[in-house]
Design a protein around this motif. Structure first.
Motif, PDB file in Angstrom:
ATOM      1  N   PHE A  86       4.994  45.947  23.513  1.00  0.00           N
ATOM      2  CA  PHE A  86       5.262  44.521  23.282  1.00  0.00           C
ATOM      3  C   PHE A  86       3.962  43.787  22.942  1.00  0.00           C
ATOM      4  O   PHE A  86       3.889  43.042  21.971  1.00  0.00           O
ATOM      5  N   SER A  90       3.129  41.949  19.429  1.00  0.00           N
ATOM      6  CA  SER A  90       3.012  40.481  19.393  1.00  0.00           C
ATOM      7  C   SER A  90       1.678  40.055  18.774  1.00  0.00           C
ATOM      8  O   SER A  90       1.536  38.943  18.293  1.00  0.00           O
ATOM      9  N   THR A 102      14.801  38.807  13.121  1.00  0.00           N
ATOM     10  CA  THR A 102      14.530  39.748  14.213  1.00  0.00           C
ATOM     11  C   THR A 102      14.854  41.113  13.619  1.00  0.00           C
ATOM     12  O   THR A 102      16.017  41.421  13.370  1.00  0.00           O
ATOM     13  N   LYS A 122      13.760  46.824  22.082  1.00  0.00           N
ATOM     14  CA  LYS A 122      13.598  45.516  22.736  1.00  0.00           C
ATOM     15  C   LYS A 122      12.121  45.091  22.728  1.00  0.00           C
ATOM     16  O   LYS A 122      11.802  43.941  22.416  1.00  0.00           O
ATOM     17  N   GLN A 125      11.248  44.017  19.115  1.00  0.00           N
ATOM     18  CA  GLN A 125      11.887  42.752  18.710  1.00  0.00           C
ATOM     19  C   GLN A 125      11.303  41.576  19.498  1.00  0.00           C
ATOM     20  O   GLN A 125      10.988  40.534  18.923  1.00  0.00           O
ATOM     21  N   ASP A 126      11.131  41.752  20.821  1.00  0.00           N
ATOM     22  CA  ASP A 126      10.537  40.666  21.627  1.00  0.00           C
ATOM     23  C   ASP A 126       9.111  40.379  21.161  1.00  0.00           C
ATOM     24  O   ASP A 126       8.677  39.225  21.123  1.00  0.00           O
ATOM     25  N   ILE A 129       9.223  38.260  18.047  1.00  0.00           N
ATOM     26  CA  ILE A 129       9.611  36.870  18.366  1.00  0.00           C
ATOM     27  C   ILE A 129       8.416  36.128  18.988  1.00  0.00           C
ATOM     28  O   ILE A 129       8.142  34.976  18.662  1.00  0.00           O
ATOM     29  N   GLN A 130       7.680  36.835  19.851  1.00  0.00           N
ATOM     30  CA  GLN A 130       6.471  36.247  20.457  1.00  0.00           C
ATOM     31  C   GLN A 130       5.443  35.898  19.372  1.00  0.00           C
ATOM     32  O   GLN A 130       4.808  34.842  19.403  1.00  0.00           O
TER      33      GLN A 130
END
Ligand SMILES: C[S@@+](CC[C@H](N)C(=O)[O-])C[C@H]1O[C@@H](n2cnc3c(N)ncnc32)[C@H](O)[C@@H]1O
Length: 388
Positions: A86, A90, A102, A122, A125-126, A129-130
């Motif tokens: 993540f 990001s 997304t 996840k 994708q997270d 978005i971040q």
């Protein structure tokens, strides 16, 4: 990122056929781009990694007929868990590539602590978005995103091997064997990109002269259409790379590519036993000089054609339901009938792998190539007629 910057691409091919893909890749660079703009990084099972200017790598989607898809390599890093993934995602520079979606994720892992595809999806994708939170997507791209068909937006490919993660962007969308024009198919058609690869194999055995290509069990005409269009440029398709900021901003600078018009075979002829399939093939081949007629390969009528090459994908008796008589004797009978009917110089024939041929009357075996066709292990034999 600019269109002329060097970029790294992974061109995906069916396993065991990568070397044939490379033949096309080199030829098309000579035809359309400067040959020295291509750097070969490595060939591995399932694909070829290259470096070239970004716009050329993206344009390969329109000029190559043999790959499955083309991935743009975006980054490589070591990572063992989802929180770190993540973090990495990001902080990645997504501005040239994403327009507010997304993204869909495709993941593959081996021997890595990150292996759960749902967790990987996840985390990525997270992370994206971040990234958008810190660096909001420009309005013009969001406007494009609103209007775009969501199915063609680029998927992110994630691969982890021994905890080394590679992030790529799919530049293609639907697989490349879909040429844009929709064709009608009979039973068990061969995938267009596979047919194109096998024709390259066949060509490596031919002298430089005008040949007639004959497919005596032509079904919907895939081999003949691929032979005709070997140097065509795909224009009717919407590729995923068209929906990236770097291309949206510079589209007019993308080089217009034209078909070279070169063809590998002077004449293209198909025969097929099933009359419905014959009319389907004729519709697929309308407005071309491909000739298709109804005929039974086993009818015994000779039809000798000078300087001919035969390519044939016979039934395997696995998918189509014709069991029983489809065995080694059946394939030997096909070869004998091809010989007596057409007297070709060269014959390329696909045979299920459990029907190995050791020797064949009147032919020498030039090459045997194993690969998978629709999940079935097969062998592509190239045979040379010794009577000619
Ligand atoms: C596996 S399919 C080949 C498909 C073709 N390569 C394509 O991509 O559409 C085999 C084809 O051979 C045809 N066929 C079977 N026996 C035949 C025969 N004796 N003479 C001519 N065609 C025959 C079948 O009708 C079928 O369309």
């Amino acid at each position: 990122m600019n269109l002329i910057d060097q970029a790294r691409f992974f061109i995906v091919y069916p396993v065991d056929l990568e070397d044939l893909g490379l033949v096309e890749l080199k030829e098309k660079f000579v035809q359309h781009f400067s040959a020295d703009s291509l750097t070969l990084v490595k060939i591995i099972p399932g694909g070829i990694e290259i470096e070239c200017p970004l716009h050329i790598g993206l344009s390969l989607n329109s000029v190559l007929r043999t790959p499955t898809r083309i991935l743009l390599r975006l980054g490589e890093f070591k990572c063992r868990d989802a929180p770190k993934l993540f973090q990495k995602i990001s902080k990645f520079n997504w501005s040239p590539w994403l327009i507010g979606q997304t993204p869909e994720i495709e993941s593959a892992t081996s021997n890595s602590r990150l292996f759960d595809s749902r967790k990987i999806e996840k985390a990525i994708q997270d992370g994206v978005i971040q990234y958008y939170r810190h660096k909001p997507v420009k309005k013009k791209y969001l406007g494009h995103f609103e209007k775009a068909d969501k199915k063609v937006l680029p998927t992110i490919y994630f691969r982890a091997v021994d905890d080394v993660c590679t992030i790529s962007l799919d530049t293609t969308g639907e697989r490349l064997h879909l040429r844009g024009e929709k064709i009608l198919t009979g039973l068990a058609p061969i995938r267009e990109s596979l047919a194109a690869l096998l024709l390259i194999e066949l060509k490596t055995h031919l002298a430089p002269k005008d040949y007639t290509l004959i497919d005596p069990m032509c079904g919907s005409g895939t081999f003949l259409l691929e032979a005709l269009n070997a140097n065509a440029v795909t224009v009717e398709r919407e590729f995923s790379f068209l929906h990236t900021p770097v291309v949206l901003d510079n589209f007019t600078a993308m080089q217009k590519i034209h078909s070279s018009g070169l063809r590998a075979f002077k004449n293209l002829i198909g025969f097929e036993i099933n009359s419905e399939v014959v009319s389907m093939a004729n519709r697929n081949c309308k407005d071309t000089d491909i000739k298709i007629e109804q005929a039974d390969l086993f009818d015994g009528k000779p039809n000798k054609i000078e300087n001919s090459v035969v390519v044939i994908n016979p039934p395997y008796g696995i998918r189509v339901g014709e069991k029983g008589e489809i065995n080694l004797a059946y394939y030997l009978k096909i070869i004998e009938n091809v010989k007596n009917k057409f007297e070709p110089e060269i014959l390329g024939i696909i045979i299920p792998a459990d029907n190995k041929i050791k020797s064949i009357p009147n032919f020498t075996i030039h090459s045997i190539r194993p690969f998978k066709n629709g999940g079935i292990e097969v062998l592509f034999y190239v045979l040379k007629n010794i009577r000619l």
